[in-house]
Design an enzyme around this catalytic site. Sequence first.
Site, mmCIF file in Angstrom:
data_model
loop_
_atom_site.group_PDB
_atom_site.id
_atom_site.type_symbol
_atom_site.label_atom_id
_atom_site.label_comp_id
_atom_site.label_asym_id
_atom_site.label_seq_id
_atom_site.Cartn_x
_atom_site.Cartn_y
_atom_site.Cartn_z
ATOM 1 N N LYS A 83 1.117 -1.310 0.451
ATOM 2 C CA LYS A 83 -0.152 -0.234 -0.163
ATOM 3 C C LYS A 83 0.763 1.571 0.040
ATOM 4 C CE LYS A 83 -4.418 -0.903 1.860
ATOM 5 N NZ LYS A 83 -5.398 -0.500 3.448
HETATM 6 C C1 E4P Z 1 -8.444 -0.434 3.062
HETATM 7 O O1 E4P Z 1 -7.550 -0.819 2.669
HETATM 8 C C2 E4P Z 1 -7.666 0.436 5.134
HETATM 9 O O2 E4P Z 1 -7.757 -0.540 5.672
HETATM 10 C C3 E4P Z 1 -8.719 1.185 5.266
HETATM 11 O O3 E4P Z 1 -9.035 2.374 4.001
HETATM 12 C C4 E4P Z 1 -9.774 1.917 5.917
HETATM 13 O O4 E4P Z 1 -10.121 1.321 7.016
HETATM 14 P P1 E4P Z 1 -10.757 1.951 8.152
HETATM 15 O O5 E4P Z 1 -12.025 3.631 8.057
HETATM 16 O O6 E4P Z 1 -12.118 1.494 8.539
HETATM 17 O O7 E4P Z 1 -9.723 2.510 9.204
#
Ligand code: E4P
Length: 218
Positions: A83
């Site tokens: 990521k």
């Molecule tokens: C996804 O890939 C991420 O982990 C997510 O955008 C973050 O999610 P949250 O808003 O539940 O923290």
Amino acid sequence: MKIFLDTADIESIKRANDTGLLDGITTNPSKVLESGKKFYDVIKEICQIVKGPVSAEAVAVKAEDIVKEAVIIAGIAPNVVIKVPMTHEGLKASFMLKEKGIKVNVTMVFAADQVLLALKTNPTFVSIVISRLDKIGGDVVALINDSVKIKQNYGFNGEILAASIKNRANVIDCMKAGIDIVTLPENIFFDMFNHPQTEYGLREFDVAWDNVKKAGLA
Ligand code: E4P
């Protein structure tokens, strides 16, 4: 539409994986913290359970540093996806990682023009972040639809991943729009199996079957 789980919790992952319906995992630093395990250890453990892509976040800010970090994280397992943030440096890193054959998930994307920029770097995934946009009054359904349209209009290969989903209605919005992937918390995933009429109907048939037996018709 592929279904990922957004968690680093090993027991949740095992439960979802056992259904045969799980296509991958996404994590972020908050999920790693919740797991209570060391980052590299938990990503390795997840990759041993799940065959599909497992996203793990690089936290460096500068492109060169993101790449250095990504090379180490990607060494954990072949299904690791890195990521990178939806920033100037993050997208520079996305190009650089593509050159190295490392899979990228551009994350923290909240707007259609960000989707376009992210897709232009040819990543594996672009993560649009649903509930965080909803919280600030953003138009979630518009972002979902626009992301699919942008991908189709220009023939990009990157998959659109809808993240931070907190209700079933948004999962249905994603299916209707043709989103490639949703990543879900465990409760939303298992909630998708349920409908009150499913339970009601099955109970009714159980009673009927008992009566079939009593009538000597079984
Ligand atoms: C996804 O890939 C991420 O982990 C997510 O955008 C973050 O999610 P949250 O808003 O539940 O923290």
